[in-house]
Design a protein around this motif. Sequence first.
Motif, PDB file in Angstrom:
ATOM      1  N   ASP A 118       0.835  -1.212   0.000  1.00 24.20           N
ATOM      2  CA  ASP A 118       0.000   0.000   0.000  1.00 24.20           C
ATOM      3  C   ASP A 118       0.866   1.257   0.000  1.00 24.20           C
ATOM      4  OD1 ASP A 118      -2.558  -1.168  -0.025  1.00 24.20           O
ATOM      5  OD2 ASP A 118      -2.448  -1.588   2.115  1.00 24.20           O
ATOM      6  N   TRP A 119       1.954   1.233   0.736  1.00 25.66           N
ATOM      7  CA  TRP A 119       2.812   2.405   0.789  1.00 25.66           C
ATOM      8  C   TRP A 119       3.533   2.640  -0.533  1.00 25.66           C
ATOM      9  CZ3 TRP A 119       3.672   6.838   2.734  1.00 25.66           C
ATOM     10  CH2 TRP A 119       3.142   7.156   3.969  1.00 25.66           C
ATOM     11  N   LEU A 120       3.861   1.578  -1.236  1.00 24.85           N
ATOM     12  CA  LEU A 120       4.456   1.756  -2.562  1.00 24.85           C
ATOM     13  C   LEU A 120       3.464   2.448  -3.500  1.00 24.85           C
ATOM     14  CD1 LEU A 120       6.322  -1.655  -3.022  1.00 24.85           C
ATOM     15  CD2 LEU A 120       7.327   0.591  -2.518  1.00 24.85           C
ATOM     16  N   ILE A 121       2.180   2.067  -3.380  1.00 27.14           N
ATOM     17  CA  ILE A 121       1.140   2.720  -4.181  1.00 27.14           C
ATOM     18  C   ILE A 121       1.014   4.191  -3.804  1.00 27.14           C
ATOM     19  CG2 ILE A 121      -1.331   2.758  -4.677  1.00 27.14           C
ATOM     20  CD1 ILE A 121      -1.335  -0.286  -4.270  1.00 27.14           C
ATOM     21  N   LEU A 122       0.989   4.470  -2.495  1.00 30.07           N
ATOM     22  CA  LEU A 122       0.859   5.845  -2.036  1.00 30.07           C
ATOM     23  C   LEU A 122       2.066   6.693  -2.436  1.00 30.07           C
ATOM     24  CD1 LEU A 122      -0.633   5.415   1.557  1.00 30.07           C
ATOM     25  CD2 LEU A 122      -1.825   5.934  -0.566  1.00 30.07           C
ATOM     26  N   ILE A 123       3.250   6.113  -2.362  1.00 27.92           N
ATOM     27  CA  ILE A 123       4.457   6.853  -2.739  1.00 27.92           C
ATOM     28  C   ILE A 123       4.429   7.204  -4.222  1.00 27.92           C
ATOM     29  CG2 ILE A 123       6.961   6.633  -3.034  1.00 27.92           C
ATOM     30  CD1 ILE A 123       7.011   5.074  -0.406  1.00 27.92           C
ATOM     31  N   ALA A 124       3.958   6.256  -5.048  1.00 21.31           N
ATOM     32  CA  ALA A 124       3.868   6.530  -6.484  1.00 21.31           C
ATOM     33  C   ALA A 124       2.909   7.685  -6.753  1.00 21.31           C
ATOM     34  CB  ALA A 124       3.416   5.268  -7.228  1.00 21.31           C
ATOM     35  N   VAL A 125       1.754   7.676  -6.066  1.00 21.99           N
ATOM     36  CA  VAL A 125       0.789   8.773  -6.231  1.00 21.99           C
ATOM     37  C   VAL A 125       1.366  10.079  -5.700  1.00 21.99           C
ATOM     38  CG1 VAL A 125      -1.504   9.607  -5.575  1.00 21.99           C
ATOM     39  CG2 VAL A 125      -1.168   7.196  -6.122  1.00 21.99           C
ATOM     40  N   LEU A 126       2.076   9.990  -4.580  1.00 20.02           N
ATOM     41  CA  LEU A 126       2.652  11.187  -3.975  1.00 20.02           C
ATOM     42  C   LEU A 126       3.737  11.800  -4.862  1.00 20.02           C
ATOM     43  CD1 LEU A 126       2.517  12.945  -1.442  1.00 20.02           C
ATOM     44  CD2 LEU A 126       4.330  11.517  -0.465  1.00 20.02           C
ATOM     45  N   ILE A 127       4.532  10.955  -5.498  1.00 18.74           N
ATOM     46  CA  ILE A 127       5.566  11.453  -6.409  1.00 18.74           C
ATOM     47  C   ILE A 127       4.926  12.187  -7.588  1.00 18.74           C
ATOM     48  CG2 ILE A 127       7.349  10.745  -8.054  1.00 18.74           C
ATOM     49  CD1 ILE A 127       8.138   8.561  -6.086  1.00 18.74           C
ATOM     50  N   ALA A 128       3.864  11.595  -8.136  1.00 13.41           N
ATOM     51  CA  ALA A 128       3.164  12.244  -9.246  1.00 13.41           C
ATOM     52  C   ALA A 128       2.580  13.587  -8.805  1.00 13.41           C
ATOM     53  CB  ALA A 128       2.066  11.324  -9.771  1.00 13.41           C
ATOM     54  N   ALA A 129       1.993  13.631  -7.593  1.00 12.66           N
ATOM     55  CA  ALA A 129       1.430  14.884  -7.091  1.00 12.66           C
ATOM     56  C   ALA A 129       2.527  15.913  -6.826  1.00 12.66           C
ATOM     57  CB  ALA A 129       0.638  14.612  -5.807  1.00 12.66           C
ATOM     58  N   THR A 130       3.673  15.466  -6.340  1.00 10.85           N
ATOM     59  CA  THR A 130       4.792  16.378  -6.083  1.00 10.85           C
ATOM     60  C   THR A 130       5.293  17.011  -7.372  1.00 10.85           C
ATOM     61  OG1 THR A 130       5.451  15.048  -4.173  1.00 10.85           O
ATOM     62  CG2 THR A 130       7.088  16.575  -5.063  1.00 10.85           C
ATOM     63  N   LEU A 131       5.398  16.195  -8.406  1.00  8.70           N
ATOM     64  CA  LEU A 131       5.831  16.730  -9.702  1.00  8.70           C
ATOM     65  C   LEU A 131       4.835  17.752 -10.231  1.00  8.70           C
ATOM     66  CD1 LEU A 131       7.155  13.456 -11.389  1.00  8.70           C
ATOM     67  CD2 LEU A 131       8.503  15.320 -10.392  1.00  8.70           C
ATOM     68  N   LEU A 132       3.543  17.484 -10.012  1.00  9.40           N
ATOM     69  CA  LEU A 132       2.519  18.421 -10.469  1.00  9.40           C
ATOM     70  C   LEU A 132       2.618  19.746  -9.696  1.00  9.40           C
ATOM     71  CD1 LEU A 132       0.020  19.047 -12.157  1.00  9.40           C
ATOM     72  CD2 LEU A 132      -1.374  17.964 -10.385  1.00  9.40           C
ATOM     73  N   LEU A 156      -4.488  11.873   1.397  1.00 12.40           N
ATOM     74  CA  LEU A 156      -4.172  10.656   0.653  1.00 12.40           C
ATOM     75  C   LEU A 156      -3.984   9.472   1.583  1.00 12.40           C
ATOM     76  CD1 LEU A 156      -3.346   9.217  -2.007  1.00 12.40           C
ATOM     77  CD2 LEU A 156      -0.994   9.973  -1.543  1.00 12.40           C
ATOM     78  N   ARG A 157      -3.141   9.633   2.590  1.00 16.34           N
ATOM     79  CA  ARG A 157      -2.814   8.468   3.429  1.00 16.34           C
ATOM     80  C   ARG A 157      -3.973   8.064   4.325  1.00 16.34           C
ATOM     81  NH1 ARG A 157       0.660  12.531   6.197  1.00 16.34           N
ATOM     82  NH2 ARG A 157      -0.111  12.827   8.334  1.00 16.34           N
ATOM     83  N   ASN A 158      -4.870   9.009   4.650  1.00 13.22           N
ATOM     84  CA  ASN A 158      -6.001   8.650   5.496  1.00 13.22           C
ATOM     85  C   ASN A 158      -7.186   8.135   4.694  1.00 13.22           C
ATOM     86  OD1 ASN A 158      -5.620   9.377   8.536  1.00 13.22           O
ATOM     87  ND2 ASN A 158      -4.610  11.017   7.411  1.00 13.22           N
ATOM     88  N   PHE A 159      -7.567   8.838   3.662  1.00  9.58           N
ATOM     89  CA  PHE A 159      -8.760   8.442   2.914  1.00  9.58           C
ATOM     90  C   PHE A 159      -8.511   7.227   2.030  1.00  9.58           C
ATOM     91  CE2 PHE A 159     -10.057  12.559   4.329  1.00  9.58           C
ATOM     92  CZ  PHE A 159     -11.433  12.459   4.466  1.00  9.58           C
TER      93      PHE A 159
END
Length: 289
Positions: free
Chosen positions: A40-54, A81-84
């Motif tokens: 799950d954290w790998l998924i969240l990190i991938a989403v977070l990286i994309a959001a950071t780039l944006l 992200l991490r809660n919802f």
Amino acid sequence: MARRNRPPRTLNRALVTPEGVALNLKLASAGTRASAFLLDWLILIAVLIAATLLVMLLFWAIGKSYPTVFAVIWLLFFFVLRNFYFTLMESGARAATFGKRMLKLRVVARDGGRLTGAAVIARNLMREIEIFLPLTFLAFGAAEGFVDRWTTVLGFAWAAIFLFFPLFNRHRLRAGDLIAGTWVVENARRAIGEDLVRADGKAADLLRFTPEELAVYGQFELQRLEDVLRRDDADSITMVAAAIRRKLGRDDTIADRVFLDSYYRALRGELERKLLFGRRKRDKFDDAS
């Protein structure tokens, strides 16, 4: 001698539903839960990286203005992200995040009832206190230079206590599970074979069930009924047959084993037929079918 005679620990648990049906479940091991959390954290990190780039792209596009505003937006997004993610995924019909689904796990209520939204929210908000708040404080405190060495040690010790908490209780509970009254159990699906219906179960062909009676239970209960039939324990068969009869409002005199064989065969056929039309009834609480 007392330790030598102590019965071995097992992850198998008996869960009694409000209808009085005993379900045999297997708790997820600490290693399996940790692996699901890592996925799950790998998924969240991938989403977070994309959001950071944006966010960085917007920051440069606007001309490097309002850096504090973008930092606040990023922090809010990370919190949401991490809660919802965990809350919304576990509130669904499968009661599992993507990591749990990959490892065939799900969250259930320890009292045998329906997993409520309040329980899901409680167990996931506790993760903030257990892990994220101390680590976030340490990360930003170190960046600002106001966290000393002892504060860092205490912060990591706090997170470690909660992180390894499932290893020190026989139910493999997180602090969030303890408060919310939940278990994380294995949800592996075994192939359902005709070997479950014994030779004397052929008489079950004479017993018929209405569509309304077959709509009471779903796949989860079918798997639990399979466990009862495979164990072939007389007391369990009597108790489960009485519970199902009471739930269906039936009062027939056919033998308990034949009754369960009949209901198992009919329920399996009904669920498989609905599945062909894209209607999946996952458990007795699933009304979508």
